[in-house]
Write an enzyme that holds these catalytic residues in place. Structure first.
Site, short mmCIF file in Angstrom:
data_model
loop_
_atom_site.label_atom_id
_atom_site.label_comp_id
_atom_site.label_asym_id
_atom_site.label_seq_id
_atom_site.Cartn_x
_atom_site.Cartn_y
_atom_site.Cartn_z
N GLU A 298 1.10 -1.20 0.07
CA GLU A 298 -0.07 0.10 0.11
C GLU A 298 0.97 1.15 -0.04
O GLU A 298 1.39 1.61 1.06
CB GLU A 298 -0.86 0.07 1.25
N CYS A 332 -3.96 8.74 5.85
CA CYS A 332 -3.79 7.59 4.81
C CYS A 332 -3.94 7.50 3.59
O CYS A 332 -3.45 7.06 2.55
CB CYS A 332 -3.81 6.47 5.56
#
EC number: 1.2.1.3
Length: 596
Positions: A298, A332
Site C-alpha cells: 500500500e 493515509c
C-alpha cells in the site's frame, strides 16, 4: 390454528432470548499496562528532559539507536535499538515457534483476545491518543478519528464476521465432477511481516496484527523510526492482552531500526505487508523476489477530489479542508488534487478561504488547536519547494493559515495551511505526493475532463466525487482508476472495515482490511473429495485406462459433448454414445478374461 403459528411464536421467543442475552455484559478481564513513562506529565529523568536537535543533512541510519522526540516541541523522548539482521531473524524464529501453538487455538479464544483489547482501548482512549500526539504531532481529535475509531471498527468487524470468512467455503464442483464435493480452506501462513509508517502509529500496528493473529498467524512488525516511541508502548498493550488469554510468548513482536532491519524482516517471513512510499515499496519487492515471499504493497497516494456544480459547496468545502489538513496532511489516503467545476469555482474558493482562515495550528497538547505539527524532519522545506515550483509556473496562493505560539526550536516542524489556485498538471504539486496541508485547486468544464484529469497521475489509491446527483457521482467514480472510491464523502471507506483497502499503478497492489485482507493472511487451499464415498468412488473409465483402447479419443469426444454441449438433444445423443463405449469396452474385457 394455522400451521405456521407455532413457528412465529418460536421465532419471536428466539429473538427475545437473543436480545436478553445481549443485555448480559460479556466477561472480559481488564489488563494492566504500565504507562508511567509515556505520560506527558509523568516521570522525567535527566536523560530525556532536554530539547533534541536532529542532525541536518544526514540520516540517523549510521547510528545503532533510533532517537525519538516530539515533533511539536522537539522534546527528547528516548531511544530504541536498531536491530541487526541476526537479531531480526531470531525474533522471527521465536514468533514462528509460538505460531505453531497459536494455529491450534479456537476462534472463541481469539475473540476473547480482541474483546480484551477493545475494552482497554475504550477505557484508555485519552492515553492512546496522547501518546500518538506526542510522537507524531497530530491533534487529539485527529488521533481519535484515525487511531481509535478505525481500530475499534476493525475489532468489532472481526468479532462479528471474522470466523465466518475463515471457515471452509463450499464451491460448485462443475459438471465433470458432479460426484465430488469442493471447498476452499483457509489455513495460517506462519509468520507475517509488516513494515508500517509513522502517520497513524497505533492503528498501523493494530491493523495488520489483528488480521494476522485472528487468522492464526504470528506477526513481526517493524515500526517507523519516526514513531518507535509510541509503537513500543502500544506493543505493551498487545503483550498484556495476549498474556491474559494464555497465548504463547513472542507470537507478536515489534522491532525497531532502519532499512537494514526492514530488509532482514522481508527475507525471514512467510508474507510481507508494507505501507509506505513507492520507492521503498519497489525495494521491498526486489528483496522479496529473492525468496519468492508474497507481498502486499500500500504505497503513495494523490487522491482526486472532484466537485460537480450541483454539489453542496459549503458542506464539501468543510470536508475538503479536513481531508487536507487532518494531522497536517498525515491521513493515509490524502486528498491532494482538487478539481472543481468552473460554475462553482469562485464560490468554493471563497468557502475554503473562510475555513482555512479560522484554522488554528500549534503544539497539540498545549492548547486547543485544529492542526498539529509535521512529523518528518525537514519535510516543511520539501512542501515549500512544491509551493515555490507552482508559484514559478503561474499558481497563486489564495489563502495561507497562521500558527499559535510555537517554541523556538520547533518552528521548522510546522507548515501553514496553503490553498493554491490557477494550478495545472505541469506543476510538481499536482504530480508528486505532498503529504502536507496544501490544497491545489483546478477548474474543469465537463465530467469527461474531470475524469481525464483524475486519471492523469501515476498514483491511483483513492478518489472522492461530490454531486447532487448520486447517479452522476457514481458514474464518474466508476471511470477513475483507483482502488478506493467515496461518493459524496471522503475517506469513509476506511471506516467500513468489511471493505478491502489498496490501490493500483504506483499506489501498489494487493489489499489489506476486509475479507480480502483477512484471507490474504492465509494459505488458500482447494480441497476436493468424493461426495458419496465409500458408496461411490472415482474410477478411471475403461476406454482411457492403460493401455488405452483404440476408441479412447472417440470416447473422450463423446464425453466432452455430453458434459458441455450447448444443445440438450446433442448432449443426450452423446450420452448414449458414451454408454455404448463403456458397454462395448466391458464386453471386450469380459471376453478377454474368458479366453484366458
Amino acid at each position: 390454528m394455522p400451521f405456521w403459528w407455532p413457528l412465529v411464536v418460536l421465532a419471536f421467543a428466539y429473538a427475545i432470548c437473543k436480545f436478553l442475552l445481549m443485555l448480559i455484559p460479556p466477561n472480559v478481564p481488564s489488563i494492566d499496562v504500565d504507562a508511567s513513562d509515556v505520560l506527558a506529565h509523568g516521570k522525567e529523568t535527566e536523560e530525556n528532559s532536554f530539547i533534541y536537535i536532529p542532525p541536518r543533512g544526514r540520516s540517523q541510519q549510521s547510528d545503532k539507536k533510533v532517537q525519538c522526540y516530539e515533533p511539536a516541541t522537539m522534546k527528547y523522548l528516548g531511544y530504541f535499538p536498531a536491530l541487526s539482521p541476526a537479531e531480526v531473524k531470531e525474533r522471527v524464529a521465536l514468533s514462528r515457534k509460538a505460531q505453531k501453538t497459536w494455529a491450534q487455538s479456537s476462534f472463541k479464544l481469539r475473540r476473547q483476545f480482541l474483546r480484551i483489547l477493545l475494552k482497554y482501548i475504550i477505557e484508555y482512549q485519552e492515553l492512546i491518543c496522547e501518546v500518538s500526539s506526542r510522537d507524531t504531532g497530530k491533534t487529539m481529535v485527529d488521533a481519535s478519528l484515525g487511531e481509535i475509531m478505525t481500530t475499534c471498527e476493525k475489532i468489532t468487524w472481526l468479532l462479528s464476521e471474522g470466523e465466518r470468512w475463515l471457515k471452509p467455503e463450499s464451491r460448485s464442483s462443475g459438471r465433470a465432477m458432479l460426484h465430488k464435493v469442493s471447498r476452499v480452506e483457509f489455513h495460517p501462513l506462519g509468520v507475517i511481516g509488516a513494515i508500517v509508517p509513522w502517520n497513524y502509529p497505533f492503528h498501523n500496528i493494530f491493523n495488520p496484527m489483528l488480521a494476522a493473529v485472528f487468522s492464526g498467524n504470528g506477526i513481526v512488525i517493524k515500526v517507523s523510526e519516526h514513531a518507535s516511541w509510541s509503537g513500543c508502548f502500544y506493543f505493551r498493550i498487545i503483550q498484556a492482552a495476549l498474556a491474559a488469554v494464555g497465548a504463547p510468548e513472542n507470537l507478536v513482536d515489534v522491532i525497531t531500526g532502519f532499512s537494514e532491519t526492514g530488509e532482514a524482516l522481508v527475507s525471514s517471513v512467510d508474507k510481507m505487508i508494507f505501507v509506505g512510499s513507492t520507492a521503498v515499496g519497489k525495494m521491498i519487492m526486489r528483496n522479496a523476489a529473492e525468496t519468492l515471499t508474497p507481498v502486499t504493497l500500500e504505497l503513495g497516494g494523490k487522491d482526486a477530489f472532484i466537485i460537480c456544480e450541483d454539489a453542496d459547496v459549503s458542506h464539501v468545502a468543510q470536508v475538503a479542508v479536513r481531508g487536507t489538513l487532518q494531522s497536517s496532511g498525515q491521513n493515509c489516503a490524502g486528498a491532494e488534487r482538487f478539481y472543481v467545476h468552473k460554475e462553482i469555482y469562485s464560490a468554493f474558493i471563497s468557502q475554503v478561504t473562510k475555513i482555512v482562515k479560522s484554522v488554528s495550528a500549534g503544539p497539540p497538547l498545549t492548547g486547543r488547536y485544529d492542526m498539529g505539527a509535521i512529523c518528518l524532519q525537514e519535510h516543511s522545506e520539501h512542501l515549500q519547494s512544491l509551493v515555490n515550483d507552482a508559484l514559478d509556473k503561474g499558481a497563486v496562493i489564495a489563502v495561507r493559515g497562521s500558527f499559535g505560539h510555537l517554541g523556538e526550536d520547533a518552528v521548522e516542524q510546522y507548515f501553514p495551511p496553503t490553498v493554491l489556485i490557477n494550478v495545472n498538471h505541469n506543476m510538481k504539486i499536482m504530480k508528486e505526493e505532498a503529504f502536507g496541508p496544501i490544497m491545489p485547486i483546478m477548474q474543469f468544464s465537463s465530467d469527461e475532463e474531470a475524469i481525464k484529469l483524475a486519471n492523469d497521475s501515476r498514483y491511483a489509491l483513492g478518489c472522492a466525487v461530490f454531486s447532487g446527483s448520486k447517479r452522476r457521482a457514481k458514474l464518474i467514480a466508476s471511470q477513475i482508476q483507483c482502488g478506493v472510491a467515496a461518493i459524496n464523502d471522503f475517506a469513509s471507506n476506511y471506516m467500513c472495515q468489511s471493505l478491502p483497502f489498496g490501490g493500483v499503478k504506483d499506489s501498489g497492489f494487493g489489499r489489506f482490511a476486509g475479507i480480502e485482507g483477512l484471507r490474504a493472511c492465509c494459505l488458500v487451499k482447494s480441497v476436493v473429495e468424493d461426495r458419496f464415498w465409500p458408496l461411490i468412488k472415482t474410477k478411471i473409465p475403461k476406454p482411457i485406462q492403460y493401455p488405452v483402447a483404440e476408441n479412447a479419443f472417440e470416447f473422450q469426444e463423446a464425453l466432452v459433448e455430453t458434459l458441455y454441449g450447448l444443445n440438450i438433444w446433442d448432449r443426450l445423443r452423446s450420452l448414449i454414445d458414451v454408454l455404448k463405449f463403456l458397454t462395448d469396452q466391458s464386453s471386450n474385457v469380459s471376453r478377454t478374461r474368458k479366453s484366458h
